[in-house]
Design a protein around this motif. Sequence first.
Motif, mmCIF file in Angstrom:
data_model
loop_
_atom_site.group_PDB
_atom_site.id
_atom_site.type_symbol
_atom_site.label_atom_id
_atom_site.label_comp_id
_atom_site.label_asym_id
_atom_site.label_seq_id
_atom_site.Cartn_x
_atom_site.Cartn_y
_atom_site.Cartn_z
ATOM 1 N N ALA A 152 0.870 -1.402 0.102
ATOM 2 C CA ALA A 152 -0.019 0.039 -0.111
ATOM 3 C C ALA A 152 1.090 1.143 0.150
ATOM 4 O O ALA A 152 2.152 1.285 0.463
ATOM 5 N N SER A 153 0.490 2.320 -0.265
ATOM 6 C CA SER A 153 0.967 3.735 -0.094
ATOM 7 C C SER A 153 0.087 4.783 0.154
ATOM 8 O O SER A 153 -1.204 4.429 -0.166
ATOM 9 N N CYS A 195 4.633 7.089 9.402
ATOM 10 C CA CYS A 195 3.626 8.114 8.457
ATOM 11 C C CYS A 195 4.471 8.366 7.442
ATOM 12 O O CYS A 195 4.393 8.597 6.120
ATOM 13 N N THR A 196 5.885 8.862 7.983
ATOM 14 C CA THR A 196 6.854 9.510 6.737
ATOM 15 C C THR A 196 7.172 8.412 5.694
ATOM 16 O O THR A 196 7.659 8.674 4.753
ATOM 17 N N GLN A 197 7.118 7.272 5.983
ATOM 18 C CA GLN A 197 7.535 5.995 5.147
ATOM 19 C C GLN A 197 6.771 6.248 3.780
ATOM 20 O O GLN A 197 7.279 5.963 2.725
ATOM 21 N N GLY A 198 5.450 6.522 3.831
ATOM 22 C CA GLY A 198 4.654 6.504 2.626
ATOM 23 C C GLY A 198 4.303 5.634 1.862
ATOM 24 O O GLY A 198 3.280 5.567 1.071
ATOM 25 N N SER A 199 4.687 4.168 1.990
ATOM 26 C CA SER A 199 4.487 3.113 1.275
ATOM 27 C C SER A 199 5.259 1.828 1.960
ATOM 28 O O SER A 199 6.180 2.112 2.720
ATOM 29 N N PHE A 200 4.738 0.675 1.360
ATOM 30 C CA PHE A 200 5.353 -0.383 2.123
ATOM 31 C C PHE A 200 5.158 -1.646 1.258
ATOM 32 O O PHE A 200 4.003 -1.658 0.588
ATOM 33 N N THR A 201 5.861 -2.846 1.109
ATOM 34 C CA THR A 201 5.548 -3.796 0.604
ATOM 35 C C THR A 201 6.005 -5.136 1.497
ATOM 36 O O THR A 201 7.229 -4.956 2.100
ATOM 37 N N SER A 202 4.953 -5.790 2.201
ATOM 38 C CA SER A 202 5.313 -6.674 3.168
ATOM 39 C C SER A 202 4.959 -8.346 2.910
ATOM 40 O O SER A 202 3.883 -8.374 2.356
ATOM 41 N N ALA A 203 5.748 -9.031 3.117
ATOM 42 C CA ALA A 203 5.425 -10.603 2.808
ATOM 43 C C ALA A 203 3.992 -10.946 3.754
ATOM 44 O O ALA A 203 3.972 -10.575 4.906
ATOM 45 N N THR A 237 1.867 -13.667 -5.754
ATOM 46 C CA THR A 237 1.417 -12.638 -6.227
ATOM 47 C C THR A 237 1.559 -11.464 -5.050
ATOM 48 O O THR A 237 1.951 -11.740 -3.850
ATOM 49 N N THR A 238 1.436 -10.143 -5.613
ATOM 50 C CA THR A 238 1.426 -9.010 -4.716
ATOM 51 C C THR A 238 0.000 -8.221 -4.759
ATOM 52 O O THR A 238 -0.221 -8.017 -5.927
ATOM 53 N N HIS A 239 -0.789 -8.271 -3.732
ATOM 54 C CA HIS A 239 -2.076 -7.559 -3.710
ATOM 55 C C HIS A 239 -1.807 -6.081 -3.113
ATOM 56 O O HIS A 239 -1.275 -5.666 -2.042
ATOM 57 N N THR A 240 -2.080 -4.780 -3.909
ATOM 58 C CA THR A 240 -1.842 -3.613 -3.578
ATOM 59 C C THR A 240 -3.296 -3.191 -3.186
ATOM 60 O O THR A 240 -4.224 -3.305 -3.976
ATOM 61 N N LEU A 241 -3.187 -2.673 -2.024
ATOM 62 C CA LEU A 241 -4.645 -2.047 -1.400
ATOM 63 C C LEU A 241 -5.084 -1.102 -2.227
ATOM 64 O O LEU A 241 -4.242 -0.247 -2.873
#
Length: 487
Positions: A152-153, A195-203, A237-241
């Motif tokens: 998500a971002s 908050c400042t990270q702005g995005s993530f990708t997590s297993a 796969t990767t699911h992006t919110l």
Amino acid sequence: MRLDKAWMIAALAAAVAVNASGCIVEVTFDPIGRDASIAGSWTIDGAAPTQASCDAAGISRVRVRFFEGSDFRDHPDLVFNCADGAFDTRPNAVVADGIWTMSLIPIDASGAVVVTDPATPRETFDTIVVGGHIDLTPVDFGTPIAASQYAASWTLNGTTPDATNCGEAGIDEVWVEFLDSAGAPIAGATDRFPCTQGSFTSALDPGDYAVRVMAIDSADAPIAMLLREDFTLTAGTTHTLFMGAPIDILYDLFDPRGMDASLDAAWTVGTTAADNLSCEVAGGTTVEFVLYDPADTNREEGIVVAMAPCGAGMFGSTGNIIAAGSYLFSVVLVDAANVEVGRADFSEVTLAAGQELDATGTDLRLADTTLAFEIEWEYMSSLGSFGSCTDAGVQTILWDVTLNGATTPIYMSPTVTEACETLLVFNTASGEPITPGTYDLYIEGERTAGGKEWQLDVGASCQVVVSNEGDLGLTSSARDCRLRYMP
């Protein structure tokens, strides 16, 4: 009406899946001790591991993971290079006395679990029964599966988050809470990001999930509920919110997202029941529930409070996702590129705490009136059985469409060698003037030129009705348009 999400069978199952994927876990047990030694071994796809096969599988190391209920613990002294293929701690005892459930877990260079097929089994041992030495059953990691992830971002008032705007909004972290079937957060199953990270990708392990994205202040108190989403994650796969778009965190601006009111919805698509076929024909993939400031009478600056797959036909939030207040409300059907293909607009609604926004009975009116014929073809080799034209052996087809019983077709197949089809779709987007009326399809199929081996039964009527602009006219059943093999 409430939607019973049958796929969320047990909160515990979801908690185990999440905990295995890197969410915060409060560990209440400790297998580290000096009462038992331990040994184990592994292969990759049936062969002793080498550095080359480990690299190809994406496996850097193998560790022993201990489980207790929904918690797990990784023993710091039980992690080994993949290419070693085996370990034996004797004469050193490294495991505490007790009854332990454990598994060999392959991990990559970053420490993320490498998903394999089949998954590695768990075994339970009593250190006293085994005489102070645990022999794990040899494990074959099989064929590694690409890691599954979710992502998500977010933005703040449409801009990239930084220390300044996060501070102005009072947001310290963005949390993703994993929810049980009742819509409540699962204990120990929350991913937290600055908050400042702005995005993530997590297993995340493959499975069915319900998540809630929250904006959180420095005291770990929620400032706003940003998004509730249910999704299925498949292996590799990767699911992006939020359909891949940034979740916009709004402060000092209109934002109807909150924790006061719930949402219940059911819809049709142009008066046709919503399922995977009708949504495919209409060109829609996702239904969005949008709230607008009452002053926004042109409905230009709406906020999506929830979304659901079009083919589901219904949605229940199972929890409160809307702030109390007055809103204009729309249900919008969008395609895979987030382009609107249909909508339903409602007049102003006022919601108080504990109320429900009822959107059952919604009919999504299509921007492009559409009609579609679903066709079944009889198999040459199995008369009485029907399926796609390709499986039936059809090579080419001829067809025409007439309106209101006219003798002159309004649509005709462009050539006598048109490829076989099982679904014929017409809509105003491609230039055809779809007007209200009754449309009849005549169709035949050929295996050899001029053969006309497939024809409609005598007296059969392959027909759809369009009552109003914005309708989806779809054959009520493929049986309405069955073609018999008659060589």
